[in-house]
Design a protein around this motif. Structure first.
Motif, short mmCIF file in Angstrom:
data_model
loop_
_atom_site.label_atom_id
_atom_site.label_comp_id
_atom_site.label_asym_id
_atom_site.label_seq_id
_atom_site.Cartn_x
_atom_site.Cartn_y
_atom_site.Cartn_z
N VAL A 1 0.97 -1.13 0.08
CA VAL A 1 0.17 0.19 0.01
C VAL A 1 1.06 1.14 -0.09
N LYS A 2 0.74 2.12 -0.88
CA LYS A 2 1.22 3.47 -0.75
C LYS A 2 0.27 4.32 -0.17
N TYR A 3 0.84 4.95 0.90
CA TYR A 3 0.00 5.76 1.76
C TYR A 3 0.25 7.11 1.56
N LEU A 4 -0.61 8.01 0.81
CA LEU A 4 -0.42 9.27 0.28
C LEU A 4 -1.33 10.10 1.07
N ARG A 5 -1.23 11.63 0.81
CA ARG A 5 -1.66 12.44 1.80
C ARG A 5 -3.13 12.44 2.22
N ASP A 6 -4.04 12.27 1.23
CA ASP A 6 -5.37 11.99 1.43
C ASP A 6 -6.21 10.73 1.16
N ASN B 1 -5.19 6.33 -0.12
CA ASN B 1 -4.01 5.06 -0.23
C ASN B 1 -4.35 4.29 -1.59
N LEU B 2 -3.08 3.76 -1.89
CA LEU B 2 -3.20 3.31 -3.03
C LEU B 2 -2.89 1.70 -3.05
N ALA B 3 -3.61 0.73 -2.90
CA ALA B 3 -3.46 -0.63 -2.50
C ALA B 3 -3.08 -1.34 -3.87
N LEU B 4 -1.98 -1.99 -3.86
CA LEU B 4 -1.63 -2.91 -5.09
C LEU B 4 -1.84 -4.49 -4.63
N THR B 5 -2.70 -5.11 -5.36
CA THR B 5 -2.89 -6.44 -5.33
C THR B 5 -1.45 -7.25 -5.71
N LYS B 6 -1.65 -8.68 -5.45
CA LYS B 6 -0.52 -9.53 -6.33
C LYS B 6 -0.41 -9.65 -7.45
N ASP B 7 -1.81 -9.37 -8.23
CA ASP B 7 -1.74 -9.53 -9.66
C ASP B 7 -1.89 -8.06 -10.23
N ASN B 8 -1.29 -7.16 -9.42
CA ASN B 8 -0.90 -5.83 -10.03
C ASN B 8 -2.00 -4.86 -10.37
N PHE B 9 -3.14 -5.17 -9.65
CA PHE B 9 -4.41 -4.14 -9.93
C PHE B 9 -4.26 -3.20 -8.67
N SER B 10 -4.66 -2.10 -8.97
CA SER B 10 -4.68 -0.98 -8.05
C SER B 10 -6.02 -0.74 -7.41
N LYS C 1 -7.77 2.41 -5.33
CA LYS C 1 -7.41 3.78 -4.65
C LYS C 1 -8.81 4.08 -3.50
N ALA C 2 -8.18 4.16 -2.30
CA ALA C 2 -9.44 4.26 -1.24
C ALA C 2 -8.92 5.50 -0.40
N LYS C 3 -10.22 6.14 0.08
CA LYS C 3 -9.90 7.36 1.09
C LYS C 3 -9.50 6.54 2.52
N ARG C 4 -10.15 5.30 2.61
CA ARG C 4 -9.53 4.82 4.02
C ARG C 4 -9.40 3.00 3.77
N ILE C 5 -8.46 2.58 4.46
CA ILE C 5 -8.35 1.44 4.55
C ILE C 5 -8.69 0.86 5.90
N LYS D 1 -1.16 5.14 7.25
CA LYS D 1 -1.96 6.37 7.21
C LYS D 1 -3.28 5.94 6.89
N ASN D 2 -4.22 6.88 7.02
CA ASN D 2 -5.51 6.77 6.46
C ASN D 2 -6.26 5.53 6.79
N SER D 3 -5.99 4.97 7.70
CA SER D 3 -6.36 3.51 8.09
C SER D 3 -6.78 3.03 9.39
N TYR D 4 -7.55 2.13 9.73
CA TYR D 4 -7.91 1.49 10.91
C TYR D 4 -7.53 -0.03 10.93
N PHE D 5 -7.54 -0.51 12.18
CA PHE D 5 -7.35 -1.96 12.51
C PHE D 5 -8.76 -2.19 13.23
N VAL D 6 -9.04 -3.32 12.88
CA VAL D 6 -10.12 -4.17 13.79
C VAL D 6 -9.81 -5.51 13.98
#
Ligand SMILES: Cc1cc2nc3c(=O)[nH]c(=O)nc-3n(C[C@H](O)[C@H](O)[C@H](O)COP(=O)(O)OP(=O)(O)OC[C@H]3O[C@@H](n4cnc5c(N)ncnc54)[C@H](O)[C@@H]3O)c2cc1C
Length: 401
Positions: free
Chosen positions: A211-216, A218-227, A229-233, A359-364
């Motif tokens: 995951v690339k944690y950007l300012r506002d 996140n950009l999550a990259l999957t194993k098959d190289n698809f992305s 883009k999410a405001k929160r993870i 960044k921009n993420s929560y854990f449960v």
């Protein structure tokens, strides 16, 4: 990490309820949930209810992690006794944590009605009995602490336990009104199906690689190289979080469970009751809605799957021996036995909240014997975080506490 051995009962009983596609294009959303077990499914339900565009991914088939191996007892009682938790974190936090688990059971019942679930939610009382004479001393102290906190509890003496439940060799126990059981595997599938109809996108066999944690966002990259883009993870990755987070916050263990053949009349007196004892590790049991007895326990301080699975036959015998001690006249015919991964935290509480490195993420992360009820509490906590509000339990469930 291999989270379970091959024969968890729920997986065999329910089969492959729903299969979802893997991700094959780039996506964008408000909320990306990583992990499709009971936690991710509950959080997805909340996020859809709150109006967020939500995507959920899982690297396995849905619910093929710990959720397929669980015994699904829903308890307000936390692995750390209330009187001990008060000593550890103070009365306010301890009582609020217990009350949150109690509320979770009520909330879960409401959700099962809302989505018309058929996953066997059943209200039950709970018996916590002393298996050694010396344990009865602290268990009575625990009873007093719970009564003072307002829980509906009764102290049962040795004869009361024997009369009501037919259990021998106990030293009395606490009978609590609050409790329930469910088939969490089926329920999680039902939750996802309900929310897919409301716009939730689910992709299984889709592994988050980085995951690339950007300012506002996140950009999550999957194993098959698809992305994506999410405001929160929201990370609902269960015990595999221990390999994502550098600091040590959970003791990952192995645990074991066995389920009997269908037995329509022999174990009637615990049909309405969850049972657990004061042994370390403790033994716990419940009946299932298809009239089997499900018993778990025998925890070991390692998670190596090969070592764990080699112990299965021995653990099955050990668990049956524990049952024989309290119920000598009952013959348990094992239908299935399995092993799973389990986690213990220093205070028995979960980790729900932010982490400085994500960044921009929560854990449960609902660990321990209350994994499921903690995940329900996680729904209202994450809902508050998404509105930039705090929650009264954040302080007690945060990383670095
Ligand atoms: C034998 C046993 C008995 C138990 N008994 C009880 C009980 O009676 N009551 C109770 O409340 N709890 C109990 N628990 C604990 C409870 O089962 C767990 O707390 C609960 O199942 C955890 O659910 P989860 O969704 O958080 O984790 P999981 O079900 O493990 O789901 C996490 C998911 O995240 C996915 N994932 C991980 N990393 C990635 C990635 N990088 N990309 C994509 N996906 C990823 C995994 O594939 C997995 O499906 C028990 C556990 C066991 C093993």
């Amino acid at each position: 990490m291999d989270l379970k051995s091959n024969e968890p009962f729920w997986l065999l009983k329910n089969g492959l309820i729903s299969s979802y596609p893997s991700l094959k294009s780039d996506e964008e959303c408000d909320v990306l949930i990583i992990g499709g077990g009971i936690t991710g499914s509950l959080i997805a339900h909340q996020m859809i209810k709150d109006g967020y565009q939500t995507i959920l991914i899982d690297k396995r088939e849905i619910c093929n992690g710990s959720t397929s191996a669980t015994t699904s007892m829903l308890q307000y009682e936390i692995d750390t006794p209330l009187y001990k938790l008060i000593e550890l974190i103070g009365e306010k936090g301890a009582v609020e944590s217990y009350k949150a688990c109690s509320k979770s059971i009520d909330d879960l019942e409401k959700i099962t009605k809302e989505i018309k679930a058929r996953s066997g939610f059943k209200r039950k009382q709970s018996l916590y009995f002393a298996s050694k004479k010396k344990d009865a001393v602290w268990l009575e102290k625990e009873y007093e602490a719970r009564k003072k906190a307002g829980f509906n509890v009764t102290w049962l003496g040795i004869e009361d336990v024997e009369e009501r439940f037919g259990f021998q060799n106990t030293y009395g126990g606490i009978l609590s009104k609050q409790g329930a059981s469910i088939d969490a595997f089926k329920f999680a599938h039902e939750l996802l199906r309900f929310n897919v109809n409301k716009g939730l996108k689910v992709f299984d066999k889709t592994e988050m690689k980085s995951v690339k944690y950007l300012r506002d966002h996140n950009l999550a990259l999957t194993k098959d190289n698809f992305s994506i883009k999410a405001k929160r993870i929201i990370y609902c990755v269960g015990y595999e979080s221990s390999s994502m987070i550098k600091e040590h916050f959970v003791n990952v263990k192995s645990t074991f469970a066995i389920v009997s053949e269908v037995d329509t009349d022999k174990f009637k007196n615990i049909e309405q009751t969850l049972v657990w004892n004061t042994d370390k590790p403790y033994i716990y049991m419940r009946s299932t809605d298809d009239e089997r007895l499900l018993i778990g326990g025998g925890d070991e301080d390692f998670s190596d799957p090969e070592k764990r699975d080699l112990l299965l036959t021995k653990k099955e015998k050990d668990i049956r021996r524990h049952l024989k001690r309290i119920k000598p006249d009952y013959h348990f015919y094992t239908d299935f036995a399995w092993a799973g991964t389990f986690g213990e935290t220093k205070d028995g509480l979960p980790y729900i909240g932010t982490h400085d490195n994500f960044k921009n993420s929560y854990f449960v992360l609902g660990f321990g014997g209350n994994g499921i009820t903690f995940s329900v509490t996680g729904m209202e906590m994450v809902s508050a975080f998404m509105r930039n509000e705090t929650h009264q339990l954040s302080e007690y469930f945060k990383f670095g506490r």
